[in-house]
Write a protein that holds these residues in place. Structure first.
Motif, short mmCIF file in Angstrom:
data_model
loop_
_atom_site.label_atom_id
_atom_site.label_comp_id
_atom_site.label_asym_id
_atom_site.label_seq_id
_atom_site.Cartn_x
_atom_site.Cartn_y
_atom_site.Cartn_z
N ARG A 1 34.83 -12.45 -30.14
CA ARG A 1 35.79 -12.21 -29.05
C ARG A 1 37.22 -12.40 -29.55
O ARG A 1 38.12 -11.62 -29.20
CB ARG A 1 35.51 -13.16 -27.88
N ALA A 2 37.44 -13.45 -30.34
CA ALA A 2 38.79 -13.71 -30.86
C ALA A 2 39.27 -12.55 -31.72
O ALA A 2 40.43 -12.12 -31.63
CB ALA A 2 38.80 -15.01 -31.66
N ALA B 1 41.54 -18.95 -44.17
CA ALA B 1 40.63 -18.84 -43.03
C ALA B 1 39.81 -17.55 -43.10
O ALA B 1 38.60 -17.56 -42.81
CB ALA B 1 41.44 -18.87 -41.73
N SER B 2 40.44 -16.46 -43.50
CA SER B 2 39.72 -15.19 -43.61
C SER B 2 38.64 -15.27 -44.68
O SER B 2 37.51 -14.78 -44.48
CB SER B 2 40.71 -14.06 -43.94
N ILE B 3 38.95 -15.88 -45.82
CA ILE B 3 37.97 -16.01 -46.90
C ILE B 3 36.78 -16.85 -46.44
O ILE B 3 35.62 -16.50 -46.67
CB ILE B 3 38.63 -16.61 -48.15
N ALA C 1 42.34 -15.71 -38.48
CA ALA C 1 42.19 -14.34 -38.99
C ALA C 1 42.78 -13.33 -38.02
O ALA C 1 43.38 -12.32 -38.43
CB ALA C 1 40.71 -14.04 -39.23
N ALA C 2 42.65 -13.59 -36.73
CA ALA C 2 43.21 -12.69 -35.72
C ALA C 2 44.74 -12.72 -35.75
O ALA C 2 45.39 -11.66 -35.65
CB ALA C 2 42.70 -13.08 -34.33
N LEU D 1 49.80 -8.27 -39.52
CA LEU D 1 49.65 -7.08 -40.36
C LEU D 1 49.95 -5.81 -39.57
O LEU D 1 50.68 -4.93 -40.04
CB LEU D 1 48.23 -7.02 -40.93
N THR D 2 49.37 -5.70 -38.38
CA THR D 2 49.58 -4.48 -37.59
C THR D 2 51.05 -4.38 -37.14
O THR D 2 51.62 -3.28 -37.13
CB THR D 2 48.65 -4.44 -36.37
#
Length: 421
Positions: free
Chosen positions: A82-83, A183-185, A204-205, A211-212
């Protein structure tokens, strides 16, 4: 289906345990000798451990696609999903997970941005950034008596250098970008506790939102990665969608600084724990390029990478079905005695010192290889000159990052002779 050409039982191990990460070499040796293509029940991946087999896979992108490279290793639970969904998190085919026609143009874009010429032109700035961060390290050593390389040089230098080379200004601080990447890793390539997953997904969100927002900026510096992404056209002539541009930037940032920082950590650990090496590098700095290649060979920061078979194929005497997912054990290939004599030793004088597969080979070879080399060699060269009395101040076996694809000591404690505990 012939599942194994060998009769002996495979070793017992868990690729995502810290014990394995700290010393994987005995397991790798057993796999190479007895189970060179081995199905791992825990990860549901076929482990490929011999140099020649891994090289064959990397050089045959038609039979072994990279579509699964960025897939999450551990099942994500609903709160985490969801996040990510709230951020519209998506990583469509870009660089490392792209076997489509669009890969050629996107790879060319990354190669231009990270070319040898561009790295050479950035060397004065790399020298300046390293010098500034060494100033901070020296101040920390003077204040506290010791410092952690993983939280200082290995964290700050790669992020600052990469942002400079890619021409990205207005980025969050070093610590924020590092935390987002870490955190992404852990979320996608590790095995986090279910209770920790939502917090990692939130990080990560946040990373993906930045990024966007970044790829949609109106003020795009000329010569930057953002300008290149804005101008790029896909094979059908259409521009990159926001999620495609964000995916390219995501992979360049994660791979571009995380693995370089891990390379720095492993290099300091080796140089300071192997008796006499730090002083030798200080006395003979000309050894640093070849010696650092040996660190890459033996202690690859990108320890493994995934592929998926696009057709039935026989590899290492084992019949694999279409859709079989492979894990290429890059660190194991660097210790293959069929290729490297006395692989357990770091030998800068070996003839094939650049023969390792740490940066890959062929169509998907790492485009940032020369930048990583330039950064780590600059860090080592300046550090041995300015801190010839540096010593190891951590435990004999420091803690290690546990991840399917990344490996490095997660704590590299140093002090100066006569100071620190």
């Amino acid at each position: 289906m012939n599942l194994s050409p060998h009769s002996s039982a495979p070793p017992r191990f868990d690729l995502l345990q810290e014990e394995f990460a700290a010393c994987p070499y005995p397991v790798y040796q057993n796999l190479r000798e007895e189970h060179s293509v081995h199905y791992d029940e825990l990860t549901h991946l076929w482990l490929v451990s011999r140099y020649e087999d891994v090289r064959r896979v990397l050089l045959d992108p038609e039979s072994f696609r990279n579509d699964n490279t960025l897939d999450a290793v551990t099942r994500l639970r609903m709160p985490s999903l969801r996040a990510l969904a709230r951020a519209d998190f998506a990583l469509p085919p870009a660089l490392f997970n792209n076997s489509e026609e669009s890969h050629t143009g996107l790879r060319a874009l990354s190669l231009r941005l990270l070319s040898s010429a561009r790295v050479r032109s950035a060397l004065p700035d790399i020298e300046r950034i390293v010098s500034e961060e060494l100033d901070c390290l020296e101040a920390e050593l003077a204040r506290a008596g010791q410092a952690d390389i993983s939280r200082t040089l290995a964290r700050s230098v790669p992020i600052r250098v990469l942002l400079h080379v890619l021409g990205i200004d207005g980025a969050p601080g070093v610590d924020t970008l590092y935390d987002w990447t870490a955190a992404s890793i852990e979320l996608f390539w590790g095995r986090p506790d279910p209770a920790k997953q939502p917090a990692l997904a939130d990080e990560a969100a946040d990373f993906y939102r930045w990024l966007t927002d970044t790829v949609q900026r109106d003020d795009v510096p000329e010569g930057s990665v953002l300008a290149a992404l804005r101008r790029h056209r896909l094979p059908d002539g259409t521009p990159l969608a926001t999620e495609q541009a964000a995916s390219v930037l995501y992979t360049m940032l994660v791979a571009g600084h995380a693995t370089t920082g891990q390379f720095v950590c492993s290099a300091f650990l080796r140089a300071l724990q192997d008796e006499g090496t730090w002083q030798q590098l200080a006395d003979e700095p000309g050894l640093i390029p070849a010696w650092s290649e040996e660190v890459l060979r033996r202690d690859a920061p990108l320890t493994a990478w995934r592929r998926v078979a696009s057709r039935p194929v026989t590899l290492g005497g084992v019949d694999l079905p279409e859709g079989a997912e492979l894990l290429l054990l890059l660190t194991s290939t660097g210790s293959d005695p069929e290729v490297f004599t006395e692989p357990e030793k770091l030998c800068p004088a070996r003839d094939n010192v650049r023969g390792h597969l740490t940066f890959g080979i062929g169509l998907h070879r790492c485009p940032g290889a020369e930048l990583a080399r330039a950064e780590v060699q600059t860090v080592l060269r300046q550090a041995v000159r300015r801190l010839p009395d540096l010593r190891w101040a951590g435990p004999p076996r420091p803690p290690y990052l546990t991840s399917l694809a990344f490996r490095a000591p997660s704590q590299v404690t140093v002090a100066r002779e006569g100071r620190g505990s």
